[in-house]
Design an enzyme around this catalytic site. Structure first.
Site, short mmCIF file in Angstrom:
data_model
loop_
_atom_site.label_atom_id
_atom_site.label_comp_id
_atom_site.label_asym_id
_atom_site.label_seq_id
_atom_site.Cartn_x
_atom_site.Cartn_y
_atom_site.Cartn_z
N LYS A 161 4.17 71.21 28.19
CA LYS A 161 3.76 72.52 28.61
C LYS A 161 2.94 72.52 29.58
CE LYS A 161 3.12 77.31 26.69
NZ LYS A 161 2.94 77.90 25.59
N ASP B 65 1.45 87.38 19.36
CA ASP B 65 2.62 87.46 20.15
C ASP B 65 3.87 86.97 19.15
OD1 ASP B 65 4.11 88.40 22.16
OD2 ASP B 65 3.81 86.38 23.53
#
Length: 338
Positions: free
Chosen positions: A123, A228
């Site tokens: 990532k 989130d």
């Protein structure tokens, strides 16, 4: 910004990386780094440094800029990618980069391979691409640090994600196994599953709904709120086993706005299940239901960040605070901030 082309990586020389590293070091105190300073940092002759810089510009690893006051170079995401990959390769963490498997508002994800053929997910945090560009216009990101760049903020984001992922994984939470990190890059276990947003049918919606709510409460009982917790950051495999991803925005239950973040995470799941699976339940947790039995937020605290860095990190996310750091120094005691 965002593409990862590793073709040139194998052809870069030792001096090429010395100059790339010199640009990175120069950007600690300069938005645009003069060639004279780069030559000094890289310990290369002025002419030799210029030649290398021209090649790096050609391959879109650095950018040449000229203003009324100064002319020089700055690092972009292409060069930052190469520096991170070079370090991860030198540690024998990864040996090859495969296809891109995901694109987010603030990151790109690739399949990579380790020295024994094992596959991981890489990532690359890329703040400044969309939503954060507007956020930077609204907030004074340069209040505490003269040259706070998107590269620097992406590095903070990756550090925080790795710290929380490791802490959660070590305590049995359903998260990918963290492998390593460097700069803005995080290497983690490759999950065989799908984002919840791509799932249109479930074997047992009520059971999975309860699992999600229990996971939100379990996090809070450990002193953490995801921040989130939605269909884009939750993955399911073929047996509907959950994996939670994306942690840079995690906050402590001691945060002044903790209840708001907690309620928002709960609402995201309730709204999604009602819309996608036509399932609604009157049972859902509230912030008052938390029975805090662990202090994971405190355990993941204060050793890797300096006091100044703690202040700066508050600009990265609404609640990026000091609760991120012990894991980082435990994993990499030689870490130095950019």
């Amino acid at each position: 910004m965002g593409k990862l082309n590793v073709v040139v990586l194998r052809y870069l020389s030792r001096d090429d990386f010395r100059v790339l590293t010199a640009v990175e070091m120069g950007m600690k105190n300069h938005e645009i780094v003069p060639v004279s300073l780069l030559s000094s940092i890289a310990s290369l002759r002025h002419g030799g440094c210029n030649k290398i810089l021209r090649e790096l510009v050609k391959h879109k690893l650095v950018v040449y800029e000229r203003s009324k006051m100064v002319q020089g170079y700055r690092l972009n995401y292409g060069g930052y990618d190469y520096l991170a990959l070079k370090t991860l390769c030198s540690r024998d963490v990864i040996v090859s980069v495969g296809n891109q498997m995901g694109v987010g508002k603030e990151s790109d994800i690739y399949i990579v391979a380790g020295p024994n053929g094992e596959q991981y997910a890489l990532k690359l945090h890329r703040l400044g691409r969309t939503s954060f560009r507007n956020l930077k216009n609204k907030r004074d990101y340069h209040k505490h640090r003269k040259n706070m760049s998107w590269l620097y903020l992406s590095r903070l984001s990756a550090m925080k994600e790795f710290a929380y992922m490791k802490a959660l994984y070590d305590r049995g939470f359903p998260v990918p196994k963290p492998v390593d990190y460097n700069r803005h890059a995080v290497v983690m276990e490759l999950i065989n599953g799908y984002p919840l947003c791509q799932v249109h049918e479930l074997q047992d919606p009520p059971a999975l709904y309860n699992e999600f709510m229990e996971l939100i409460v379990k996090l809070a009982n450990h002193g953490l709120i995801h921040g989130d917790f939605n269909e884009f950051n939750l993955m399911l495999d073929d047996q509907d086993h959950i994996t939670m991803i994306d942690f840079p925005q995690m906050v402590s239950t001691s945060h002044p706005n903790a209840e708001w973040y907690f309620d928002r995470d709960v609402k995201c799941i309730r709204d999604f299940f009602a819309k996608r699976f036509n399932y609604e339940s009157e049972l859902y947790p509230t912030f008052k239901d938390i029975r805090r039995s662990y202090s994971l937020d405190v355990e993941v605290s204060a050793s890797g960040f300096t006091k100044d860095l703690e202040k700066e990190s508050a600009f990265l996310h609404p609640a990026f605070d000091k609760y991120t750091v012990a894991i980082l120094n435990t994993h990499n005691p030689n870490y130095k901030t950019m």
